[in-house]
Design a protein around this motif. Structure first.
Motif, PDB file in Angstrom:
ATOM      1  N   MET A   1      45.775  55.418  44.505  1.00  0.00           N
ATOM      2  CA  MET A   1      45.919  54.063  44.006  1.00  0.00           C
ATOM      3  C   MET A   1      47.382  53.834  43.630  1.00  0.00           C
ATOM      4  SD  MET A   1      44.131  52.102  40.762  1.00  0.00           S
ATOM      5  CE  MET A   1      42.526  52.116  41.470  1.00  0.00           C
ATOM      6  N   ARG A   2      47.870  52.700  44.036  1.00  0.00           N
ATOM      7  CA  ARG A   2      49.252  52.345  43.711  1.00  0.00           C
ATOM      8  C   ARG A   2      49.379  51.970  42.243  1.00  0.00           C
ATOM      9  NH1 ARG A   2      49.758  48.333  48.824  1.00  0.00           N
ATOM     10  NH2 ARG A   2      49.984  49.945  50.391  1.00  0.00           N
ATOM     11  N   LYS A   3      50.578  52.167  41.733  1.00  0.00           N
ATOM     12  CA  LYS A   3      50.845  51.800  40.343  1.00  0.00           C
ATOM     13  C   LYS A   3      50.639  50.300  40.132  1.00  0.00           C
ATOM     14  CE  LYS A   3      53.877  54.043  37.707  1.00  0.00           C
ATOM     15  NZ  LYS A   3      55.140  54.515  37.135  1.00  0.00           N
ATOM     16  N   SER A   4      51.004  49.498  41.132  1.00  0.00           N
ATOM     17  CA  SER A   4      50.823  48.048  41.012  1.00  0.00           C
ATOM     18  C   SER A   4      49.348  47.682  40.909  1.00  0.00           C
ATOM     19  CB  SER A   4      51.463  47.329  42.205  1.00  0.00           C
ATOM     20  OG  SER A   4      50.868  47.735  43.421  1.00  0.00           O
ATOM     21  N   GLN A   5      48.471  48.464  41.548  1.00  0.00           N
ATOM     22  CA  GLN A   5      47.039  48.204  41.433  1.00  0.00           C
ATOM     23  C   GLN A   5      46.525  48.550  40.038  1.00  0.00           C
ATOM     24  OE1 GLN A   5      46.202  50.472  45.031  1.00  0.00           O
ATOM     25  NE2 GLN A   5      45.143  48.661  45.857  1.00  0.00           N
ATOM     26  N   LEU A   6      47.066  49.600  39.448  1.00  0.00           N
ATOM     27  CA  LEU A   6      46.698  49.925  38.067  1.00  0.00           C
ATOM     28  C   LEU A   6      47.122  48.811  37.113  1.00  0.00           C
ATOM     29  CD1 LEU A   6      47.593  53.715  37.850  1.00  0.00           C
ATOM     30  CD2 LEU A   6      45.326  52.684  37.775  1.00  0.00           C
ATOM     31  N   TYR A   7      48.345  48.319  37.279  1.00  0.00           N
ATOM     32  CA  TYR A   7      48.811  47.203  36.454  1.00  0.00           C
ATOM     33  C   TYR A   7      47.935  45.977  36.660  1.00  0.00           C
ATOM     34  CZ  TYR A   7      53.102  49.858  35.580  1.00  0.00           C
ATOM     35  OH  TYR A   7      54.006  50.818  35.203  1.00  0.00           O
ATOM     36  N   SER A   8      47.553  45.749  37.904  1.00  0.00           N
ATOM     37  CA  SER A   8      46.703  44.616  38.235  1.00  0.00           C
ATOM     38  C   SER A   8      45.353  44.725  37.530  1.00  0.00           C
ATOM     39  CB  SER A   8      46.518  44.552  39.752  1.00  0.00           C
ATOM     40  OG  SER A   8      45.738  43.469  40.122  1.00  0.00           O
ATOM     41  N   GLY A   9      44.805  45.933  37.467  1.00  0.00           N
ATOM     42  CA  GLY A   9      43.542  46.160  36.777  1.00  0.00           C
ATOM     43  C   GLY A   9      43.637  45.908  35.283  1.00  0.00           C
ATOM     44  N   PHE A  10      44.796  46.138  34.716  1.00  0.00           N
ATOM     45  CA  PHE A  10      45.020  45.851  33.300  1.00  0.00           C
ATOM     46  C   PHE A  10      45.270  44.363  33.068  1.00  0.00           C
ATOM     47  CE2 PHE A  10      48.058  45.206  29.838  1.00  0.00           C
ATOM     48  CZ  PHE A  10      47.301  45.673  28.766  1.00  0.00           C
ATOM     49  N   LEU A  11      46.054  43.752  33.949  1.00  0.00           N
ATOM     50  CA  LEU A  11      46.438  42.350  33.763  1.00  0.00           C
ATOM     51  C   LEU A  11      45.316  41.357  34.052  1.00  0.00           C
ATOM     52  CD1 LEU A  11      50.058  42.278  35.226  1.00  0.00           C
ATOM     53  CD2 LEU A  11      49.371  42.029  32.839  1.00  0.00           C
ATOM     54  N   GLY A  12      44.430  41.700  34.991  1.00  0.00           N
ATOM     55  CA  GLY A  12      43.362  40.776  35.370  1.00  0.00           C
ATOM     56  C   GLY A  12      42.523  40.292  34.198  1.00  0.00           C
ATOM     57  N   PRO A  13      41.908  41.201  33.437  1.00  0.00           N
ATOM     58  CA  PRO A  13      41.128  40.759  32.288  1.00  0.00           C
ATOM     59  C   PRO A  13      41.983  40.063  31.222  1.00  0.00           C
ATOM     60  CG  PRO A  13      40.540  42.994  32.880  1.00  0.00           C
ATOM     61  CD  PRO A  13      41.748  42.626  33.696  1.00  0.00           C
ATOM     62  N   LEU A  14      43.213  40.521  31.071  1.00  0.00           N
ATOM     63  CA  LEU A  14      44.115  39.892  30.112  1.00  0.00           C
ATOM     64  C   LEU A  14      44.379  38.431  30.482  1.00  0.00           C
ATOM     65  CD1 LEU A  14      45.817  40.467  27.578  1.00  0.00           C
ATOM     66  CD2 LEU A  14      47.694  41.095  29.112  1.00  0.00           C
ATOM     67  N   VAL A  15      44.634  38.177  31.757  1.00  0.00           N
ATOM     68  CA  VAL A  15      44.844  36.802  32.240  1.00  0.00           C
ATOM     69  C   VAL A  15      43.597  35.958  31.973  1.00  0.00           C
ATOM     70  CG1 VAL A  15      45.134  35.392  34.324  1.00  0.00           C
ATOM     71  CG2 VAL A  15      46.603  37.378  33.951  1.00  0.00           C
ATOM     72  N   ALA A  16      42.420  36.536  32.216  1.00  0.00           N
ATOM     73  CA  ALA A  16      41.168  35.799  31.980  1.00  0.00           C
ATOM     74  C   ALA A  16      41.029  35.419  30.514  1.00  0.00           C
ATOM     75  CB  ALA A  16      39.974  36.628  32.431  1.00  0.00           C
ATOM     76  N   PHE A  17      41.187  36.386  29.619  1.00  0.00           N
ATOM     77  CA  PHE A  17      41.013  36.107  28.197  1.00  0.00           C
ATOM     78  C   PHE A  17      42.060  35.138  27.665  1.00  0.00           C
ATOM     79  CE2 PHE A  17      38.654  40.231  28.162  1.00  0.00           C
ATOM     80  CZ  PHE A  17      37.427  39.683  27.840  1.00  0.00           C
ATOM     81  N   VAL A  18      43.304  35.321  28.063  1.00  0.00           N
ATOM     82  CA  VAL A  18      44.359  34.405  27.609  1.00  0.00           C
ATOM     83  C   VAL A  18      44.122  33.006  28.167  1.00  0.00           C
ATOM     84  CG1 VAL A  18      46.838  33.894  27.767  1.00  0.00           C
ATOM     85  CG2 VAL A  18      46.072  36.201  27.187  1.00  0.00           C
ATOM     86  N   GLY A  19      43.715  32.915  29.427  1.00  0.00           N
ATOM     87  CA  GLY A  19      43.449  31.606  30.031  1.00  0.00           C
ATOM     88  C   GLY A  19      42.295  30.882  29.352  1.00  0.00           C
ATOM     89  N   ILE A  20      41.206  31.610  29.106  1.00  0.00           N
ATOM     90  CA  ILE A  20      40.054  30.996  28.438  1.00  0.00           C
ATOM     91  C   ILE A  20      40.428  30.605  27.015  1.00  0.00           C
ATOM     92  CG2 ILE A  20      37.727  31.436  27.545  1.00  0.00           C
ATOM     93  CD1 ILE A  20      37.350  33.275  30.063  1.00  0.00           C
ATOM     94  N   TRP A  21      41.085  31.488  26.300  1.00  0.00           N
ATOM     95  CA  TRP A  21      41.469  31.198  24.917  1.00  0.00           C
ATOM     96  C   TRP A  21      42.410  29.993  24.859  1.00  0.00           C
ATOM     97  CZ3 TRP A  21      45.960  30.865  22.136  1.00  0.00           C
ATOM     98  CH2 TRP A  21      45.824  30.791  20.759  1.00  0.00           C
ATOM     99  N   THR A  22      43.388  29.957  25.765  1.00  0.00           N
ATOM    100  CA  THR A  22      44.343  28.840  25.782  1.00  0.00           C
ATOM    101  C   THR A  22      43.636  27.529  26.094  1.00  0.00           C
ATOM    102  OG1 THR A  22      46.118  30.330  26.472  1.00  0.00           O
ATOM    103  CG2 THR A  22      46.478  27.972  26.820  1.00  0.00           C
ATOM    104  N   ALA A  23      42.749  27.535  27.077  1.00  0.00           N
ATOM    105  CA  ALA A  23      41.999  26.323  27.417  1.00  0.00           C
ATOM    106  C   ALA A  23      41.133  25.876  26.243  1.00  0.00           C
ATOM    107  CB  ALA A  23      41.147  26.558  28.659  1.00  0.00           C
ATOM    108  N   ALA A  24      40.511  26.831  25.545  1.00  0.00           N
ATOM    109  CA  ALA A  24      39.696  26.494  24.373  1.00  0.00           C
ATOM    110  C   ALA A  24      40.572  25.919  23.258  1.00  0.00           C
ATOM    111  CB  ALA A  24      38.943  27.721  23.877  1.00  0.00           C
TER     112      ALA A  24
END
Length: 128
Positions: free
Chosen positions: A1-24
């Motif tokens: 697995m590439r390092k960028s894929q590991l970062y992507s796995g960390f950032l994905g849920p973070l983007v979701a939570f920040v996006g939902i929280w910001t929209a709320a």
């Protein structure tokens, strides 16, 4: 697995939570977690609906990229099947952002997301 894929796995849920929280937060004058669906934050005609919709699409893309790397590491066929089904669920997550509440496909892609993502997790877990 590439390092960028590991970062992507960390950032994905973070983007979701920040996006939902910001929209709320943007819609705090009327939106309540106990009274509304999260999809209400991205509905057609709502000012700033893009905050939720873009975060859902971005999350799906990031986690799909991560899942591709994860799939390559797995040896168990059941786990691999679970990841494939989960990726299908992520495609439906992106479609929720593309077809927000107020469009005819929204109901179907939302249900498809919850069902396929849930089964994907379940199957991958059983295979572990």
């Amino acid at each position: 697995m590439r390092k960028s894929q590991l970062y992507s796995g960390f950032l994905g849920p973070l983007v979701a939570f920040v996006g939902i929280w910001t929209a709320a937060y943007i819609n705090r004058s009327w939106w309540r977690i106990t009274e509304n669906a999260i999809s209400d934050l991205g509905r057609v005609g709502l000012p700033n609906n893009w905050v939720l919709n873009i975060s859902l699409i971005t999350t799906a893309v990031l986690i799909i990229y991560y899942a591709i790397g994860l799939f390559a590491l797995l040896r168990n066929g059941v786990e691999k099947a679970g990841v494939v089904i989960f990726v299908l669920g992520l495609v439906f997550l992106a479609l929720i952002g593309l077809f927000p509440e107020g469009t005819s496909p929204h109901y179907y892609v939302s249900w498809a997301f919850f069902i396929t993502a849930g089964f994907g997790f379940l199957i991958a877990g059983v295979g572990a």
